[in-house]
Design an enzyme around this catalytic site. Structure first.
Site, PDB file in Angstrom:
ATOM      1  N   HIS A 241     -41.585 107.596   5.136  1.00  0.00           N
ATOM      2  CA  HIS A 241     -41.127 106.715   4.054  1.00  0.00           C
ATOM      3  C   HIS A 241     -41.615 107.205   2.688  1.00  0.00           C
ATOM      4  O   HIS A 241     -40.828 107.517   1.793  1.00  0.00           O
ATOM      5  CB  HIS A 241     -41.685 105.306   4.259  1.00  0.00           C
ATOM      6  CG  HIS A 241     -41.350 104.664   5.560  1.00  0.00           C
ATOM      7  ND1 HIS A 241     -40.098 104.209   5.857  1.00  0.00           N
ATOM      8  CD2 HIS A 241     -42.129 104.371   6.635  1.00  0.00           C
ATOM      9  CE1 HIS A 241     -40.103 103.654   7.066  1.00  0.00           C
ATOM     10  NE2 HIS A 241     -41.324 103.744   7.559  1.00  0.00           N
TER      11      HIS A 241
HETATM   12  C1  BDR Z   1     -43.932 101.172   4.080  1.00  0.00           C
HETATM   13  O1  BDR Z   1     -44.911 100.379   4.757  1.00  0.00           O
HETATM   14  C2  BDR Z   1     -46.040 101.145   5.036  1.00  0.00           C
HETATM   15  O2  BDR Z   1     -46.487 100.963   6.353  1.00  0.00           O
HETATM   16  C3  BDR Z   1     -45.714 102.585   4.749  1.00  0.00           C
HETATM   17  O3  BDR Z   1     -46.844 103.261   4.224  1.00  0.00           O
HETATM   18  C4  BDR Z   1     -44.586 102.506   3.757  1.00  0.00           C
HETATM   19  O4  BDR Z   1     -45.049 102.495   2.434  1.00  0.00           O
HETATM   20  C5  BDR Z   1     -42.701 101.270   4.948  1.00  0.00           C
HETATM   21  O5  BDR Z   1     -42.125 100.011   5.156  1.00  0.00           O
END
Ligand code: BDR
Ligand code: CA
Length: 315
Positions: A241
């Site tokens: 992500h």
């Molecule tokens: C986001 O949530 C976190 O767990 C990850 O680091 C990312 O920023 C994804 O939904």
């Protein structure tokens, strides 16, 4: 083409994917990291700040690091289950201990100082809940002119990952996200639409491991850790992500980017934290976000590997 490095402030809640984003940022000479700030999100802000220090130590990134907001602007924090990032917020391989103390300034004060001191406009890369960034905009409106853009990992045009409608970072602090999307500042939004396509498959992990430097060893273990949870819910790989919010600054050509007007649902029984995009421009409103909707996955992995290879030269 202007090859001057882009000054950036990295704000996040590291976190495996935040950390990999910071690894890429630290290795890329097209970016100049001015400082790092931690926010409550995946884990408490104390853990996030300590993780930020350890990631900076790993990659020899000698910049100021500050601890930010302990909780969202107006609501209570959501506690992420420890099977995603672990108890420490960044479980897996043993990391080096911090080389640099935390600043005495808060994250907001550090951001404001770095922005004020910079001769050029600065990009903020926000890969956790937007609490620090919104607090900065509220308390230091004078620095707005110094912000080039905000590159966010958050939201999803078509769906959520924490509720059917909301992605984690936006759901944790929808009021902060609302302030940021309404700020009038240029925004890149790396939402789930793209980040779930930036998958690191098991064979890609082997590619990273084969680089054989201290950073690639750690990154491959982070990827393995991050994949355990995602595999258990049916993913074919680990979704990177947060690195999308970094990568788009240096390689926008590998992304499918669309201009949309995006609003954040701050309440709503089913839709709190949803990023509502006017895909067909039915409102006629001018777009406020460049939304990443797709990525050339293979290129993304190759570039990530190339950046991690740069650490082979670090003594
Ligand atoms: C986001 O949530 C976190 O767990 C990850 O680091 C990312 O920023 C994804 O939904
Ligand atoms: Ca994150």
């Amino acid at each position: 083409m202007n090859n001057k490095p882009i000054p950036v402030i990295l704000d996040g809640d590291p976190g495996h994917d935040d950390a990999i984003g910071w690894v890429i940022a630290g290795a890329c000479d097209r970016l100049k990291v001015l400082g790092c700030t931690a926010v409550n999100g995946n884990c408490s802000v104390n853990k996030a700040a300590y993780n930020a220090q350890r990631v900076c130590a790993l990659i020899n990134l000698d910049v100021p690091i500050a601890k930010g907001q302990r909780k969202p602007l107006f609501i209570e924090p959501i506690k992420a289950p420890s099977n995603i990032h672990g108890e420490s917020g960044l479980d897996g391989p043993v990391l080096p201990e911090p080389k640099r103390e935390l600043e005495e300034e808060t994250a907001v004060e550090l951001m404001a100082r770095l922005l004020n001191e910079s001769d050029e406009k600065v990009t903020i890369v926000a890969t956790g809940p937007l609490t620090n960034v919104a607090a900065l905009l509220i308390t230091h409106p004078e620095v707005k002119d110094k912000i080039e853009q905000i590159s966010i990992m958050g939201g999803g045009i078509l769906y959520g990952n924490w509720t059917p409608a909301a992605e984690f970072n936006i759901l944790v602090d929808p009021d902060a996200a609302d302030i940021v999307f309404k700020s009038g500042l240029p925004i890149y939004m790396a939402g789930l639409d793209v980040t779930e396509k930036a998958l690191v498959l098991p064979e890609d992990v082997e590619l990273i491991r084969s680089i054989g430097n201290p950073v690639s060893d750690i990154v491959s273990e982070w990827l393995e850790f991050f994949y355990i949870f995602h595999k258990s819910i049916g993913y074919e790989g680990a979704p990177l992500h947060d690195p999308c919010a970094i990568m788009v600054l240096i390689h926008p050509e590998i992304f499918d980017i669309r201009d949309y007007y995006v609003e954040v649902e701050t309440s709503g029984e089913y839709t709190k934290g949803c990023t509502v995009a006017d895909v067909y421009n039915v409102t006629g409103k001018k777009s406020n976000a460049k939304c990443l909707m797709g990525v050339d996955r293979k290129k993304f992995i190759e570039l990530m590997a190339d950046y991690i290879r740069n650490y082979s030269e670090v003594k």
